[in-house]
Motif scaffolding. Structure first.
Motif, PDB file in Angstrom:
ATOM      1  N   TYR A  60      19.736  55.769  40.566  1.00 21.75           N
ATOM      2  CA  TYR A  60      18.806  55.730  39.435  1.00 21.75           C
ATOM      3  C   TYR A  60      18.343  54.291  39.255  1.00 21.75           C
ATOM      4  O   TYR A  60      19.125  53.360  39.439  1.00 21.75           O
ATOM      5  N   PHE A  61      17.089  54.105  38.876  1.00 25.11           N
ATOM      6  CA  PHE A  61      16.611  52.761  38.547  1.00 25.11           C
ATOM      7  C   PHE A  61      15.955  52.776  37.169  1.00 25.11           C
ATOM      8  O   PHE A  61      15.460  53.817  36.721  1.00 25.11           O
ATOM      9  N   ILE A  62      15.980  51.606  36.532  1.00 27.82           N
ATOM     10  CA  ILE A  62      15.426  51.532  35.169  1.00 27.82           C
ATOM     11  C   ILE A  62      13.944  51.217  35.221  1.00 27.82           C
ATOM     12  O   ILE A  62      13.519  50.261  35.872  1.00 27.82           O
ATOM     13  N   PRO A  87      27.127  50.160  38.019  1.00 23.51           N
ATOM     14  CA  PRO A  87      25.797  49.620  37.716  1.00 23.51           C
ATOM     15  C   PRO A  87      25.212  48.879  38.922  1.00 23.51           C
ATOM     16  O   PRO A  87      25.950  48.280  39.696  1.00 23.51           O
ATOM     17  N   ILE A  88      23.910  48.934  39.065  1.00 27.35           N
ATOM     18  CA  ILE A  88      23.226  48.089  40.051  1.00 27.35           C
ATOM     19  C   ILE A  88      22.737  46.881  39.267  1.00 27.35           C
ATOM     20  O   ILE A  88      21.975  47.020  38.301  1.00 27.35           O
ATOM     21  N   LEU A  89      23.226  45.725  39.637  1.00 27.10           N
ATOM     22  CA  LEU A  89      22.958  44.529  38.841  1.00 27.10           C
ATOM     23  C   LEU A  89      22.091  43.544  39.597  1.00 27.10           C
ATOM     24  O   LEU A  89      22.252  43.372  40.808  1.00 27.10           O
ATOM     25  N   ARG A  90      21.222  42.909  38.845  1.00 20.94           N
ATOM     26  CA  ARG A  90      20.445  41.830  39.429  1.00 20.94           C
ATOM     27  C   ARG A  90      20.466  40.664  38.445  1.00 20.94           C
ATOM     28  O   ARG A  90      20.087  40.835  37.287  1.00 20.94           O
ATOM     29  N   SER A  91      20.931  39.518  38.885  1.00 17.29           N
ATOM     30  CA  SER A  91      21.128  38.354  38.016  1.00 17.29           C
ATOM     31  C   SER A  91      21.878  38.744  36.754  1.00 17.29           C
ATOM     32  O   SER A  91      21.487  38.359  35.651  1.00 17.29           O
ATOM     33  N   GLY A  92      22.891  39.540  36.893  1.00 19.68           N
ATOM     34  CA  GLY A  92      23.719  39.916  35.748  1.00 19.68           C
ATOM     35  C   GLY A  92      23.106  41.001  34.882  1.00 19.68           C
ATOM     36  O   GLY A  92      23.712  41.456  33.919  1.00 19.68           O
ATOM     37  N   LYS A  93      21.869  41.440  35.182  1.00 26.10           N
ATOM     38  CA  LYS A  93      21.211  42.460  34.375  1.00 26.10           C
ATOM     39  C   LYS A  93      21.265  43.810  35.076  1.00 26.10           C
ATOM     40  O   LYS A  93      21.077  43.877  36.299  1.00 26.10           O
ATOM     41  N   VAL A 110      19.896  46.980  36.540  1.00 26.31           N
ATOM     42  CA  VAL A 110      18.570  47.477  36.924  1.00 26.31           C
ATOM     43  C   VAL A 110      18.644  48.918  37.391  1.00 26.31           C
ATOM     44  O   VAL A 110      17.626  49.562  37.628  1.00 26.31           O
ATOM     45  N   GLY A 111      19.849  49.456  37.528  1.00 26.30           N
ATOM     46  CA  GLY A 111      19.987  50.841  37.967  1.00 26.30           C
ATOM     47  C   GLY A 111      21.437  51.262  37.991  1.00 26.30           C
ATOM     48  O   GLY A 111      22.322  50.508  37.567  1.00 26.30           O
ATOM     49  N   VAL A 112      21.659  52.475  38.482  1.00 24.61           N
ATOM     50  CA  VAL A 112      23.021  53.016  38.532  1.00 24.61           C
ATOM     51  C   VAL A 112      23.160  53.804  39.830  1.00 24.61           C
ATOM     52  O   VAL A 112      22.245  54.530  40.225  1.00 24.61           O
ATOM     53  N   LEU A 113      24.295  53.650  40.482  1.00 28.72           N
ATOM     54  CA  LEU A 113      24.577  54.397  41.705  1.00 28.72           C
ATOM     55  C   LEU A 113      25.787  55.297  41.434  1.00 28.72           C
ATOM     56  O   LEU A 113      26.795  54.821  40.908  1.00 28.72           O
ATOM     57  N   VAL A 114      25.636  56.570  41.768  1.00 26.25           N
ATOM     58  CA  VAL A 114      26.654  57.545  41.371  1.00 26.25           C
ATOM     59  C   VAL A 114      27.077  58.387  42.568  1.00 26.25           C
ATOM     60  O   VAL A 114      26.242  58.744  43.403  1.00 26.25           O
TER      61      VAL A 114
END
Ligand code: PEP
Ligand code: MG
Length: 753
Positions: A48-50, A120-126, A128-132
């Motif tokens: 999933y991505f935000i 969580p999928i993180l980019r620079s600590g934020k 940006v998505g979720v992998l399940v």
């Protein structure tokens, strides 16, 4: 090569191939979820991505129905996937459908899958998505599987970074900066500032996550660590660090971490599984951050945040992006913006150019906040999400008195800030001018002004403000920043350094006031229902006399050849004072017997912060050399009102009849028994409070260093006899507090409050 190393390597190799292939991003994503699903023997793997509007959208799945792709959408915070995104932590559930957050989406066909693990999928600590991943049977995924999925999630962040999967403007990239102009947070260090935004951490994005050149990556890591240690050494040899014990201790912790074998081995293992050196550091950092989010122990959080700071530094070394904004050319009025910051990083900045620091997170008791206060740099923290989205170079106003921050403020607000800054600068200059003038009323009554402190730096503040001593030295701070019980010699050396730095001005040391909200890591305590009323301060000391004995031994050693002023916290009965004093006397005897150099004079007193003691003054006062009223706790117990509870902070007033009556009773009794009396609670740090307290008969105030100037200015403009002539009439009125009368009196008689 061990088989355990081999399995993740094979998966990483395939991942590498997919990510490097020349197919479209979404196609690569599909291949990745297929790879994970087969590799982890999970029937489902979904990514999933935000999207812009904080909506998580299913982008790819192996196992769920195809028609759900781009149709299944959840708000951040909604369902289990939303929970992973909002909390930025992993979930590992054997029975996902019975989780209170489970949200059923019929189009996915997921009702047959019992277990779920997501990261969580993180980019620079934020996020940006979720992998399940999901399985039909109920199972608990192993730690290795969670870590494996986290690694894949890290690599998937590359798709977002490249902008291939989502267009710019989606999920937190450059164009969706939040147009927030006002943030509200918590004051960590007082002051006002206007400046331009400088981002503390230049955004380093890891571009390449995967590498099969294991030896090369390991050698890069070696070089990275070497440079990191060199950098810390350089900071440690900086002038102000040498002179300030607290900074050193914090940096010592950094060195310990940087040399920590456990941390390094974890990173090396991650490299050997197929990551680049920087991605390996980030992987361990992500694990560390999730521990940080899940711990409530403030000490541990602090340590984990030190480690986070260190990992950031290491990544920057590895990517050749060394240094925070501190190492760049700063504008003359820099307001540094950071998620959080380590104390060492704050020390890197040019003090001349750094006007303020604002933090998305942080805590007022953190080391960085303590250092900011000591350096006089305004700091506001806990400003919340969105702060890091502001643009570099925009104008910012920091109100480090009420915790407000304005970005690109409108002209009216800008003008009123500027006026406030000018007025404050003038006022501060005026306080400096008054440094050597006595705190004496217009009708000649001298009020002794001393400071409350707890750090070596506070003694500098004492000299700077012209205060004549430390009325309350909170010794617990040294214990709170130490992982182990500080030994006698370092304790004694620290107290001696305080006495020496005070250069003849008296310092009153309060023995350990731990417990309540003041946690120390070496004393594990059971959770208490009412910690403020619990096992704390002298109660702990009398139950564990070893702790008090050691501290007294250190104080006696430190005060050799001079006066030792010592007082006990939270004394509730006269008997407790007698017991504490008996321990001191025993230690003095022991010291003398061992022919150690003795203090030439010893003064023993007590804090008066529990109402019961007010009604034992006839028995207590003949036994003490002095009394110090701790109005913070005294009022808390007097009004049965938690001093930490913001909802109650304006409910009861210290300047109302019952409290004033009690203060007067204390002052009268002390005068009768000729016992020196100090007030060391916060009420004396506000000019209006000090005015009332002086009118009630107090002649010595121990207050925050920043309050010395304003309170002295008030005293020097006051005709005390004139105030006394009217004060009695107001303070006997039981219907309201006397603030208005005091303000009116001050206005009419030009008393500067
Ligand atoms: C007080 O209680 O007023 C006091 C000075 O002590 P502390 O704030 O450290 O509890
Ligand atoms: Mg207290």
């Amino acid at each position: 090569m061990t088989p355990t190393k081999n399995a993740p390597r094979q998966m990483m190799r395939k991942l590498h191939e997919i990510m490097a292939s020349a197919i479209a991003a979404e196609e690569r994503l599909n291949k990745v979820v297929q790879l994970v699903s087969s590799n982890m023997m999970a029937e489902v793997c979904s990514a999933y991505f935000i999207r812009d509007d904080n909506i998580l959208e299913l982008f790819a799945t192996q196992g769920l129905k195809d028609e759900a792709v781009h149709n299944t959408r959840l708000k951040v915070g909604e369902g289990l996937v939303g929970l992973i995104a909002s909390s930025a932590t992993s979930l590992n559930l054997g029975d996902a459908q019975n989780h209170p957050k489970f949200a059923f989406r019929p189009e996915t066909g997921e009702e047959i899958y019992k277990s779920l693990m997501g990261v969580p999928i993180l980019r620079s600590g934020k996020v940006v998505g979720v992998l399940v991943v999901q399985n039909k049977i109920s199972r608990q995924y192993s730690d290795e599987e969670v870590e494996g999925l986290q690694t894949v999630a890290m690599v998937l962040a590359e798709l977002v970074l490249s902008g291939e999967l989502l267009q710019q403007g989606q999920n937190g990239t450059t164009e969706d900066r939040v147009a927030v102009s006002r943030f509200e947070g918590m004051v960590f260090a007082e002051g006002l500032a206007e400046g331009v935004v400088v981002m503390h951490e230049p955004k380093v994005e890891i571009i390449q996550h995967l590498s099969e050149e294991y030896d090369y990556q390991l050698s890069r890591l070696d070089a990275g660590f070497e440079n990191l240690l060199k950098q810390i050494d350089e900071i440690m040899s900086a002038e102000d660090v040498i002179h300030h014990g607290e900074h050193r201790e914090i940096l010592d912790v950094y060195i310990l971490f940087a040399r920590d074998k456990g941390w390094r081995t974890k990173i090396e293992n991650a490299i050997e599984s197929g990551l680049t050196a920087e991605a390996a550091v980030e992987k361990i950092q992500i694990e560390n951050r999730s521990k940080m989010l899940n711990t409530e122990d403030p000490y541990l959080r602090e340590r984990l945040s030190d480690l986070d700071d260190l990992a950031n530094r290491l990544i920057r070394h590895l990517m050749g992006a060394v240094g925070t904004a501190a190492s760049k050319r700063l504008p003359d009025n820099a307001v540094v913006v950071a998620q959080n910051m380590g104390p060492a990083e704050l020390l890197d900045y040019d003090r001349e150019k750094l006007k303020a620091v604002i933090l998305q997170e942080g805590s007022p008791t953190s080391h960085v906040a303590i250092v900011a206060r000591a350096l006089g740099i305004p700091m506001v923290g806990q400003l919340g999400a969105g702060l890091l989205d502001i643009d570099e170079g925009v104008q910012v106003l920091v109100h480090g008195l009420d915790g407000e921050v304005y970005i690109s403020a409108p002209p009216e607000i800008l003008q009123s800030y500027r006026d406030a800054i000018v007025a404050r600068t003038k006022l501060l200059a005026h306080y400096d001018d008054m440094r050597d003038k006595p705190a004496i009323t217009k009708d000649g009554v001298e009020i002794e002004l001393v400071i409350n402190g707890g750090l070596a730096m506070d003694i500098d503040a004492m000299h700077r403000t012209g205060a004549h001593g430390v009325g309350l030295f909170r010794t617990e701070f040294q214990f709170m920043i130490s992982e182990t019980l500080p030994r006698i010699h370092p304790q004694a050396a620290f107290y001696k350094s305080i006495i020496d730095a005070a250069a003849g001005e008296p310092v009153t040391f309060r023995t350990l006031d731990i417990g309540g909200d003041k946690e120390v890591s070496f004393l594990k305590r059971e959770k208490e229902v009412n910690p403020a009323l619990g096992w704390r301060a002298i109660r702990i000391a009398l139950d564990r006399p070893g702790l008090l004995r050691y501290q007294l031994r250190a104080l006696i050693t430190a005060a050799a050849g001079t006066t030792l002023n010592v007082m006990f916290p939270m004394i509730t009965t006269v008997d407790e004072f007698k017991q504490a004093k008996a321990i001191l006397e025993k230690e003095l005897e022991r010291h003398k017997k061992n022919n150690r150099p003795m203090p030439c004079e010893i003064k023993v007193g007590t804090m008066l912060e529990v109402p019961s003691l007010v009604w034992q003054l006839d028995e207590l006062l003949p036994l003490v050399d002095f009394i110090s009223v701790g109005s913070n706790d005294l009022m808390q117990f007097f009004f049965a009102c938690d001093r930490e509870n913001p909802r109650l902070s304006n409910r009861y007033d210290t300047l109302s009849e019952p409290a004033l009556k009690m203060f007067k009773h204390i002052a009268d009794k002390c005068r009768h028994y000729d016992v020196p009396l100090t007030l060391c609670g916060e009420v004396g740090s506000k000019t209006i409070g000090a005015l009332a307290i002086i009118a009630l008969g107090f002649r010595r105030l121990s207050i925050a260093p920043a309050a010395i100037g304003p309170v002295k200015m008030m005293i020097r403009s006051l005709d005390l006899a004139q105030l006394e002539s009217v004060f009695g009439q107001w303070s006997s009125r039981s219907d309201h507090n006397i603030r208005e009368e005091l303000i009116a009196f001050a206005k009419a008689n030009k008393v500067r409050i």
